[in-house]
Design a protein around this motif. Structure first.
Motif, short mmCIF file in Angstrom:
data_model
loop_
_atom_site.label_atom_id
_atom_site.label_comp_id
_atom_site.label_asym_id
_atom_site.label_seq_id
_atom_site.Cartn_x
_atom_site.Cartn_y
_atom_site.Cartn_z
N GLY A 130 -3.21 -21.51 -1.69
CA GLY A 130 -4.15 -20.43 -1.93
C GLY A 130 -5.32 -20.81 -2.82
O GLY A 130 -6.17 -19.96 -3.11
N SER A 131 -5.41 -22.06 -3.25
CA SER A 131 -6.52 -22.45 -4.12
C SER A 131 -7.85 -22.28 -3.39
O SER A 131 -7.97 -22.64 -2.22
N PRO A 132 -8.87 -21.75 -4.09
CA PRO A 132 -10.18 -21.61 -3.44
C PRO A 132 -10.79 -22.94 -3.03
O PRO A 132 -11.67 -22.96 -2.16
N LEU A 133 -10.34 -24.04 -3.61
CA LEU A 133 -10.85 -25.35 -3.20
C LEU A 133 -10.49 -25.68 -1.76
O LEU A 133 -11.17 -26.46 -1.10
N PHE A 134 -9.40 -25.09 -1.27
CA PHE A 134 -8.89 -25.45 0.06
C PHE A 134 -9.30 -24.48 1.15
O PHE A 134 -8.90 -24.64 2.30
N THR A 135 -10.12 -23.49 0.83
CA THR A 135 -10.50 -22.47 1.80
C THR A 135 -11.15 -23.11 3.04
O THR A 135 -12.15 -23.81 2.94
N ALA A 170 -3.32 -35.48 -7.29
CA ALA A 170 -4.63 -35.70 -6.67
C ALA A 170 -5.65 -34.64 -7.07
O ALA A 170 -6.82 -34.95 -7.28
N ILE A 171 -5.22 -33.37 -7.16
CA ILE A 171 -6.09 -32.27 -7.56
C ILE A 171 -5.33 -31.37 -8.51
O ILE A 171 -4.16 -31.05 -8.26
N VAL A 177 -11.03 -24.23 -14.32
CA VAL A 177 -11.01 -25.67 -14.59
C VAL A 177 -10.32 -26.40 -13.44
O VAL A 177 -9.21 -26.04 -13.05
N PHE A 178 -10.99 -27.44 -12.93
CA PHE A 178 -10.44 -28.20 -11.81
C PHE A 178 -10.63 -29.70 -12.06
O PHE A 178 -11.48 -30.12 -12.85
N GLY A 179 -9.82 -30.50 -11.39
CA GLY A 179 -9.96 -31.95 -11.47
C GLY A 179 -9.58 -32.59 -10.16
O GLY A 179 -8.66 -32.13 -9.47
N MET A 180 -10.29 -33.66 -9.80
CA MET A 180 -9.99 -34.45 -8.60
C MET A 180 -9.85 -35.90 -9.01
O MET A 180 -10.79 -36.47 -9.58
N GLN A 181 -8.70 -36.51 -8.73
CA GLN A 181 -8.48 -37.90 -9.09
C GLN A 181 -9.30 -38.84 -8.22
O GLN A 181 -9.73 -39.91 -8.67
N PHE A 182 -9.52 -38.47 -6.99
CA PHE A 182 -10.30 -39.27 -6.05
C PHE A 182 -11.79 -39.01 -6.26
O PHE A 182 -12.19 -38.19 -7.08
N MET A 192 -16.61 -34.02 0.69
CA MET A 192 -17.81 -33.21 0.51
C MET A 192 -17.49 -31.72 0.65
O MET A 192 -18.06 -30.88 -0.05
N SER A 193 -16.56 -31.39 1.54
CA SER A 193 -16.17 -29.99 1.71
C SER A 193 -15.42 -29.46 0.50
O SER A 193 -15.61 -28.31 0.09
N LEU A 194 -14.57 -30.29 -0.10
CA LEU A 194 -13.87 -29.89 -1.32
C LEU A 194 -14.87 -29.69 -2.46
O LEU A 194 -14.78 -28.72 -3.23
N LEU A 195 -15.84 -30.60 -2.56
CA LEU A 195 -16.88 -30.46 -3.58
C LEU A 195 -17.69 -29.18 -3.33
O LEU A 195 -18.02 -28.45 -4.27
#
Length: 207
Positions: A130-135, A170-171, A177-182, A192-195
């Motif tokens: 359900g994270s908005p990053l994955f919409t 990974a995320i 607050v969010f973080g991406m290891q990659f 780019m879509s995640l960003l």
């Protein structure tokens, strides 16, 4: 209003800023507190060693600024080392305290049947669907380069993992607050879509 990229001397500023601009957003690379706090969203990049990065942040007082951002409503994204800095401690080249925005430790890959550093394309596994990053996004491959990985203390802070001899963080995310290891800016269409999904959280309209 712009997306602020925190300039503390240890970030992949050019590639991140160009990626944000390609998505249609105005970018401000800055180390000025007032500009960071006035931005619609903030990105903390990072390349290099954890201890050196924390020293740079502390000497410029940007550690306190990033904590202010995290305590407010501005969306904050840490990328690669920038994600690791959000956590409490790191064992990279000694013991170091991090920003302690999210509880957890940065530890070295133990090694074994896999190479260190973890370098190359690997598949994301979404934990918090359900994270908005994955919409609107299916799981896919992104580009990693790291020798240390994060062990979050709070289970719900872990949004996505990848498999590299073990489940690897990974995320991460909590509130704004969010973080991406990659490196999302080097991870093709999915990165780019995640960003882009992060940038949408800023409410900053595209140009």
């Amino acid at each position: 209003m712009a997306i602020a990229i925190v300039d503390y001397g240890m970030g992949n500023l050019h590639s991140v800023s160009k990626a944000v601009e390609r998505l249609g957003y105005e970018v401000l690379i800055t180390s000025v507190e007032s500009e960071i706090l006035a931005a619609e969203g903030v990105i903390l990049p990072g390349v290099g060693a954890f201890g050196d990065a924390m020293t740079q942040l502390q000497e410029s007082s940007l550690d306190a600024v990033v904590r202010k951002v995290a305590a407010g409503d501005q969306p904050l994204l840490g990328i690669c080392l920038g994600m690791q800095l959000l956590f409490s401690t790191s064992e990279e080249h000694g013991s170091h305290k991090g920003l302690d925005i999210l509880p957890g430790a940065v530890v070295r890959f133990a090694g074994g049947d896999y190479k260190v550093p973890h370098m190359g394309w690997n598949k994301l596994d979404y934990i918090e669907q359900g994270s908005p990053l994955f919409t609107g996004l299916a799981e896919g491959y992104v580009y990693f380069v790291h020798s240390y990985h994060v062990l979050p203390e709070v289970k719900t802070d872990l949004l996505a993992t990848t498999d590299y001899g073990q489940p690897v963080t990974a995320i991460v995310g909590r509130d704004s607050v969010f973080g991406m290891q990659f490196h999302p800016e080097k991870s093709g269409e999915l990165g780019m879509s995640l960003l882009h999904n992060f940038l949408k959280l800023t409410g900053n309209p595209v140009k």
